[in-house]
Motif scaffolding. Structure first.
Motif, PDB file in Angstrom:
ATOM      1  N   GLN A 239       0.677  -1.198  -0.018  1.00 22.12           N
ATOM      2  CA  GLN A 239       0.116   0.152   0.037  1.00 22.12           C
ATOM      3  C   GLN A 239       0.942   1.328  -0.183  1.00 22.12           C
ATOM      4  OE1 GLN A 239      -2.867  -0.513   3.477  1.00 22.12           O
ATOM      5  NE2 GLN A 239      -3.900  -2.061   2.380  1.00 22.12           N
ATOM      6  N   ASP A 240       1.972   1.189  -0.546  1.00 22.50           N
ATOM      7  CA  ASP A 240       3.039   2.221  -0.858  1.00 22.50           C
ATOM      8  C   ASP A 240       3.744   2.112  -1.834  1.00 22.50           C
ATOM      9  OD1 ASP A 240       5.475   3.660  -0.762  1.00 22.50           O
ATOM     10  OD2 ASP A 240       5.085   4.205   1.233  1.00 22.50           O
ATOM     11  N   SER A 241       3.590   2.801  -3.034  1.00 20.84           N
ATOM     12  CA  SER A 241       4.266   2.465  -4.261  1.00 20.84           C
ATOM     13  C   SER A 241       5.488   2.400  -4.153  1.00 20.84           C
ATOM     14  CB  SER A 241       3.713   3.423  -5.519  1.00 20.84           C
ATOM     15  OG  SER A 241       4.114   4.598  -5.059  1.00 20.84           O
ATOM     16  N   ALA A 242       6.547   3.160  -3.589  1.00 19.41           N
ATOM     17  CA  ALA A 242       7.851   3.357  -3.445  1.00 19.41           C
ATOM     18  C   ALA A 242       8.327   2.214  -2.560  1.00 19.41           C
ATOM     19  CB  ALA A 242       8.138   4.619  -2.824  1.00 19.41           C
ATOM     20  N   LEU A 243       7.690   1.890  -1.525  1.00 21.10           N
ATOM     21  CA  LEU A 243       8.142   0.725  -0.844  1.00 21.10           C
ATOM     22  C   LEU A 243       7.922  -0.459  -1.520  1.00 21.10           C
ATOM     23  CD1 LEU A 243       8.800  -0.561   1.912  1.00 21.10           C
ATOM     24  CD2 LEU A 243       6.653  -0.584   2.651  1.00 21.10           C
ATOM     25  N   LEU A 248      10.085  -5.265  -4.261  1.00 20.31           N
ATOM     26  CA  LEU A 248      10.211  -6.201  -5.515  1.00 20.31           C
ATOM     27  C   LEU A 248      11.672  -5.923  -6.004  1.00 20.31           C
ATOM     28  CD1 LEU A 248       8.441  -7.854  -7.461  1.00 20.31           C
ATOM     29  CD2 LEU A 248       8.113  -5.675  -8.895  1.00 20.31           C
ATOM     30  N   ALA A 249      12.186  -4.910  -5.898  1.00 26.81           N
ATOM     31  CA  ALA A 249      13.597  -4.876  -6.437  1.00 26.81           C
ATOM     32  C   ALA A 249      14.632  -6.135  -5.694  1.00 26.81           C
ATOM     33  CB  ALA A 249      14.239  -3.796  -6.435  1.00 26.81           C
ATOM     34  N   VAL A 250      14.338  -6.027  -4.313  1.00 25.39           N
ATOM     35  CA  VAL A 250      15.098  -7.122  -3.549  1.00 25.39           C
ATOM     36  C   VAL A 250      14.756  -8.454  -4.026  1.00 25.39           C
ATOM     37  CG1 VAL A 250      14.936  -7.882  -1.337  1.00 25.39           C
ATOM     38  CG2 VAL A 250      15.048  -5.614  -1.479  1.00 25.39           C
ATOM     39  N   VAL A 251      13.436  -8.768  -4.432  1.00 23.26           N
ATOM     40  CA  VAL A 251      12.960 -10.056  -4.832  1.00 23.26           C
ATOM     41  C   VAL A 251      13.538 -10.477  -6.250  1.00 23.26           C
ATOM     42  CG1 VAL A 251      11.046 -11.388  -5.652  1.00 23.26           C
ATOM     43  CG2 VAL A 251      10.895 -10.183  -3.479  1.00 23.26           C
ATOM     44  N   SER A 252      13.637  -9.429  -6.951  1.00 25.93           N
ATOM     45  CA  SER A 252      14.156  -9.760  -8.636  1.00 25.93           C
ATOM     46  C   SER A 252      15.637  -9.995  -8.490  1.00 25.93           C
ATOM     47  CB  SER A 252      14.099  -8.311  -9.170  1.00 25.93           C
ATOM     48  OG  SER A 252      12.670  -8.137  -9.335  1.00 25.93           O
ATOM     49  N   LEU A 256      15.660 -17.369  -7.128  1.00 26.31           N
ATOM     50  CA  LEU A 256      14.451 -18.620  -6.439  1.00 26.31           C
ATOM     51  C   LEU A 256      13.358 -17.680  -5.918  1.00 26.31           C
ATOM     52  CD1 LEU A 256      14.203 -21.308  -5.082  1.00 26.31           C
ATOM     53  CD2 LEU A 256      15.465 -20.195  -3.016  1.00 26.31           C
ATOM     54  N   MET A 257      13.338 -16.474  -5.290  1.00 24.38           N
ATOM     55  CA  MET A 257      12.268 -15.963  -4.798  1.00 24.38           C
ATOM     56  C   MET A 257      11.331 -15.290  -5.810  1.00 24.38           C
ATOM     57  SD  MET A 257      13.763 -13.969  -1.569  1.00 24.38           S
ATOM     58  CE  MET A 257      12.169 -13.481  -0.733  1.00 24.38           C
ATOM     59  N   LEU A 258      11.650 -14.666  -6.846  1.00 15.63           N
ATOM     60  CA  LEU A 258      11.068 -14.180  -8.084  1.00 15.63           C
ATOM     61  C   LEU A 258      10.307 -15.471  -8.723  1.00 15.63           C
ATOM     62  CD1 LEU A 258      10.297 -11.743  -9.868  1.00 15.63           C
ATOM     63  CD2 LEU A 258      12.127 -12.110 -11.180  1.00 15.63           C
ATOM     64  N   THR A 259      11.001 -16.376  -9.163  1.00  9.14           N
ATOM     65  CA  THR A 259      10.414 -17.469  -9.658  1.00  9.14           C
ATOM     66  C   THR A 259       9.178 -18.125  -8.745  1.00  9.14           C
ATOM     67  OG1 THR A 259      12.372 -18.301 -10.866  1.00  9.14           O
ATOM     68  CG2 THR A 259      10.720 -20.000 -10.408  1.00  9.14           C
ATOM     69  N   LEU A 260       9.234 -18.074  -7.584  1.00  7.40           N
ATOM     70  CA  LEU A 260       8.306 -18.695  -6.746  1.00  7.40           C
ATOM     71  C   LEU A 260       7.038 -17.856  -6.627  1.00  7.40           C
ATOM     72  CD1 LEU A 260      10.197 -20.852  -4.268  1.00  7.40           C
ATOM     73  CD2 LEU A 260       8.649 -21.726  -6.212  1.00  7.40           C
ATOM     74  N   ASP A 279      16.374  -8.833   8.402  1.00  2.69           N
ATOM     75  CA  ASP A 279      17.472  -9.491   8.054  1.00  2.69           C
ATOM     76  C   ASP A 279      17.634  -9.975   6.531  1.00  2.69           C
ATOM     77  OD1 ASP A 279      17.061 -11.659  10.931  1.00  2.69           O
ATOM     78  OD2 ASP A 279      18.252  -9.620  10.937  1.00  2.69           O
ATOM     79  N   LEU A 280      16.599  -9.771   5.615  1.00  2.00           N
ATOM     80  CA  LEU A 280      16.406 -10.146   4.369  1.00  2.00           C
ATOM     81  C   LEU A 280      17.424  -9.546   3.565  1.00  2.00           C
ATOM     82  CD1 LEU A 280      15.556 -12.118   2.323  1.00  2.00           C
ATOM     83  CD2 LEU A 280      13.540 -10.544   1.988  1.00  2.00           C
ATOM     84  N   CYS A 281      17.383  -8.023   3.655  1.00  5.61           N
ATOM     85  CA  CYS A 281      18.220  -7.300   2.899  1.00  5.61           C
ATOM     86  C   CYS A 281      19.734  -7.676   3.055  1.00  5.61           C
ATOM     87  CB  CYS A 281      17.904  -5.776   3.105  1.00  5.61           C
ATOM     88  SG  CYS A 281      16.315  -5.384   2.599  1.00  5.61           S
ATOM     89  N   ARG A 282      20.138  -7.868   4.389  1.00  4.19           N
ATOM     90  CA  ARG A 282      21.529  -8.117   4.729  1.00  4.19           C
ATOM     91  C   ARG A 282      22.089  -9.578   4.070  1.00  4.19           C
ATOM     92  NH1 ARG A 282      20.398  -5.885   9.819  1.00  4.19           N
ATOM     93  NH2 ARG A 282      20.981  -7.932  10.692  1.00  4.19           N
ATOM     94  N   GLU A 283      21.173 -10.543   4.196  1.00  3.08           N
ATOM     95  CA  GLU A 283      21.361 -12.064   3.868  1.00  3.08           C
ATOM     96  C   GLU A 283      20.364 -12.526   3.124  1.00  3.08           C
ATOM     97  OE1 GLU A 283      22.565 -16.133   5.821  1.00  3.08           O
ATOM     98  OE2 GLU A 283      22.835 -14.236   7.085  1.00  3.08           O
ATOM     99  N   SER A 284      20.423 -12.569   1.804  1.00  5.51           N
ATOM    100  CA  SER A 284      19.422 -13.011   0.866  1.00  5.51           C
ATOM    101  C   SER A 284      19.216 -14.542   0.905  1.00  5.51           C
ATOM    102  CB  SER A 284      19.602 -12.517  -0.649  1.00  5.51           C
ATOM    103  OG  SER A 284      18.460 -12.941  -1.409  1.00  5.51           O
ATOM    104  N   PRO A 285      18.031 -15.064   1.165  1.00  2.00           N
ATOM    105  CA  PRO A 285      18.024 -16.508   1.266  1.00  2.00           C
ATOM    106  C   PRO A 285      18.415 -17.246  -0.184  1.00  2.00           C
ATOM    107  CG  PRO A 285      15.760 -15.677   1.012  1.00  2.00           C
ATOM    108  CD  PRO A 285      16.628 -14.505   1.202  1.00  2.00           C
TER     109      PRO A 285
END
Length: 741
Positions: A239-243, A248-252, A256-260, A279-285
């Motif tokens: 509910q915040d276009s910038a966020l 989505l940029a993190v996922v892209s 693995l995450m983008l595919t799923l 923690d996700l931004c520091r250590e991507s799964p």
């Protein structure tokens, strides 16, 4: 309707928030597939890149004939868990009820298999309908009499407790004729009951091979979100276009995450994780287990923060157990039901009752209420099938429960008929027993993996991978388990005498290729055999794994639709490889032009000794391009079932085979097939039997054929003796009957 991505207590009208799903007309394989969620990957991208306009089907057109001749009466809609099958059904009912769509029916009857599971005595179609629709009692006869304008929707075939027994031999023909539920359904789907009515069945892929497919007129795959719809989901969730753009940029950046995220329910899981995890931004799964571990931790953290008051009350003496105990109880429920092939749990169940009064349960379990004559009952399921498998793996990892056999058919393939049922569970189990996730589970949840179990599991992976590499047995799920560990020392400990990698008959996703590369890049030397038969391999995939192909001695690429771009990659391998001596390209749609490209490449290196290209479009002209390559280096060229007209031209060339012969070529082929059958589970054996039992009758007089089919018949007989599944026994017995003719 309360959607996944709404705030607590917020309701959004169904008509105002429905993300269109891409429906792809086509048979997605009634052969057994691997775990449903893992059939995605790059396949979803390919569907959108290749003539999507011609493949889209609106719900209103599901029963419209494309050629104007044969009517479409029976439709099977399939898609992985969380992809939107039930949403599609609800959308059709919603639009039909509001006259928003031009469905060509006067009446729709909607039933779910989870409701049909509650019927435990003989019944009839009329009673099945009236159980939930007593108000139709006076009109039902008229509705059923007008069957050509009637649509019956049956949702959730994979949840049907009798789903393995639907190919019935006993039929009913009248709506008021009593029989077992499975017989009523079988009669309906096979057109013995209400033959002019339209029927739509939805199911997850793992169960569809149990549907009598001969009567299905249209197979439809729900392919999930497009990239634009993933973006739309993120926008609504955050509910915040910038966020939303930032998330989505993190996922892209994580393939693995983008595919799923193309799976709607999983897209929700990823959004939850992004919102709650710091923690996700520091250590991507890196693996599926990483994602689910972070998801679990994020939701537990969210629960303790947003419901602090309730949580504190639960911690008082005499109240509910600690978080770790609750997770353990959820795990026990998930594990017990997974082993029993159950995804629905009733409030009367002991393991469900043990969770009563715990507010945390609603974070992971969905609850619905079923109404029966005289009583109501609450029915629970995990928010997503994969969530159940993850909790089941957690339970197995931290309790004294013995490790399930990850590959029972290592010693007895007949026992391995799980249809991929435990594939993802085993991958989660492997990932949880890895050092990094075991430590995270201990720190964040307070659950400790047994050290002996960790070591036992590691040794098992090493031992079983070694066996599979030497025997040529199917290896894909073990490679995924190895990948989930993210420990190179495990791969280095696998020291087979020969390195065979067989991933045939699986539609491979990018995740699959990543796991194959992960393992083979940690090994050294030649790859004796790589079998990519029937995997849907593309030009992009071949180019991606080209360094591995250069190490292969035997490479099987048959039953893939290989265009000129893909053939050019193979040609590059032929020019660069010092190892490749045998190449299989049967039924790969290659013609003279593609063969000319390959023959030019063979001339440069002159290493290839065998070329199998049966069932293609090669003519006499194409075969002539190989004349200067036989018998040196090509000692054997198999070109049966091609477009030759003057086969006499090649009779003087012993290296080129254009017809079945009674020589060592086919004898060796038969031995190779038998070896593959011996290390295959029953479901994969059935796939092979479909192929090899299609040999022309005149070939069966050859000595090699008599010996081959006798041995194959003996193998089938042994499998039937140990088979515990009625449906599989029936399939094996059909082939046994064919071979005895």
């Amino acid at each position: 309707m309360l959607l996944y991505n709404t705030r607590h207590g917020e309701k959004i009208l169904f008509s105002e928030h429905y993300v269109n799903l891409l429906l792809v007309d086509g048979h997605q394989g009634l052969d057994i597939k691997k775990h449903e969620v893992l059939t995605f990957g790059q396949n979803r991208l390919c569907l959108q890149q290749k003539s999507v306009v011609h493949r889209k089907i609106t719900p209103a057109k599901l029963f419209s004939s494309t050629n104007g001749n044969s009517p479409v009466k029976k439709v099977l809609v399939t898609g992985v868990a969380g992809i939107g099958k039930t949403i599609l059904v609800q959308k059709m009912l919603f639009d039909f009820g509001g006259n928003r769509d031009n469905l060509a029916f006067d009446f729709i009857i909607h039933m779910t298999f989870r409701d049909l599971n509650l019927i435990d005595k003989p019944t009839n179609l009329q009673e099945m309908v009236l159980r939930k629709n007593r108000h139709l009692a006076k009109e039902l006869d008229n509705i059923l009499a007008n069957e050509d304008k009637l649509l019956i929707i049956l949702d959730g075939f994979d949840e049907f407790k009798h789903y393995r027994s639907c190919d019935v031999d006993v039929f009913v023909t009248e709506p008021d004729e009593d029989a077992e539920v499975v017989e009523v359904f079988g009669s309906l789907i096979q057109g013995e009951l209400l033959p002019n009515a339209s029927v739509m069945v939805t199911s997850r892929p793992a169960a569809i091979n149990h549907i009598p497919v001969g009567c299905i007129d249209r197979f439809v795959l729900i392919a999930g979100f497009s990239l634009a719809e993933v973006q739309d989901f993120f926008s609504h969730y955050f509910q915040d276009s910038a966020l939303a753009d930032r998330m989505l940029a993190v996922v892209s950046e994580n393939e693995l995450m983008l595919t799923l995220c193309y799976i709607p329910a999983f897209c929700y899981i990823v959004c939850c994780l992004l919102k709650e995890s710091k923690d996700l931004c520091r250590e991507s799964p890196k693996t599926m287990t990483d994602i689910y571990m972070q998801y679990l931790v994020a939701l537990l953290r969210s629960h303790t923060q947003t419901r602090a008051e309730t949580f504190l009350q639960e911690q008082r003496p005499g109240a509910a157990q600690q978080l770790s105990d609750i997770v353990l109880k959820l795990g026990r429920l998930a594990f017990q039901k997974l082993m029993e092939h159950q995804t629905l749990f009733y409030s009367s169940d002991r393991d469900v009752a043990a969770l009563e009064g715990c507010s945390l349960v609603s974070t992971f379990l969905d609850k619905t209420v079923t109404q029966e004559p005289g009583y109501t009952e609450e029915v629970y399921s995990f928010a997503h099938l994969t969530v159940q498998e993850f909790f089941a793996a957690v339970y197995c990892a931290v309790t004294d429960h013995p490790l399930p056999d990850t590959l029972r058919h290592t010693t007895n393939p007949a026992e391995g008929s799980t249809y991929g049922h435990l594939d993802l569970f085993n991958r989660f189990l492997s990932g949880i027993l890895s050092e990094r996730n075991a430590n995270l589970l201990l720190r964040q949840v307070g659950l400790c993996c047994h050290k002996e179990k960790v070591e036992t599991y590691r040794q098992r992976i090493i031992r079983e991978l070694t066996i599979l590499c030497e025997s040529g047995g199917h290896i894909l799920n073990h490679l995924h388990c190895l990948f989930e560990q993210q420990d190179p020392s495990l791969a280095l400990a696998v020291q087979p005498k020969t390195l065979r990698v067989n991933v045939s008959d699986e539609t491979l996703s990018q995740m699959d290729y990543n796991t194959i590369k992960y393992f083979l890049n940690l090994t050294k030397g030649k790859i004796l055999e790589l079998d990519l038969t029937g995997t849907g391999v593309s030009y992009e995939a071949l180019r991606d794994i080209e360094p591995l192909l250069l190490r292969c001695e035997n490479l099987w690429l048959g039953e893939n639709n290989l265009n000129m771009e893909a053939v050019q990659v193979i040609a590059d391998v032929l020019q660069g490889s010092e190892s490749l001596t045998c190449l299989g390209l049967g039924w790969s749609n290659i013609g003279d032009e593609e063969l000319l490209t390959l023959s030019s490449a063979i001339r440069i290196k002159r290493k290839l000794q065998e070329l199998w290209m049966e069932g293609n479009r090669v003519s006499d002209t194409g075969l002539l391009s190989l004349s200067d390559l036989t018998p040196n280096p090509l000692k054997k060229v198999v070109a049966i079932w091609n477009d030759q007209t003057d086969s006499e031209t090649f009779y003087n060339d012993d290296s080129i085979t254009v017809n079945f012969t009674d020589d060592e070529t086919w004898e060796s082929w038969g031995e190779w097939v038998i070896k593959r059958c011996e290390v295959s589970s029953n479901e994969k054996l059935v796939m092979v039997l479909h192929k090899v039992c299609n040999v022309p009758v005149h070939c069966l007089e050859a000595q090699w054929a008599k010996a081959f089919y006798k041995e194959l018949s003996n193998l089938i007989e042994r499998r039937i003796e140990c088979c515990t599944e009625d449906d599989m026994c029936k399939k094996l017995k059909k082939f046994e009957g064919i071979l005895k003719l």
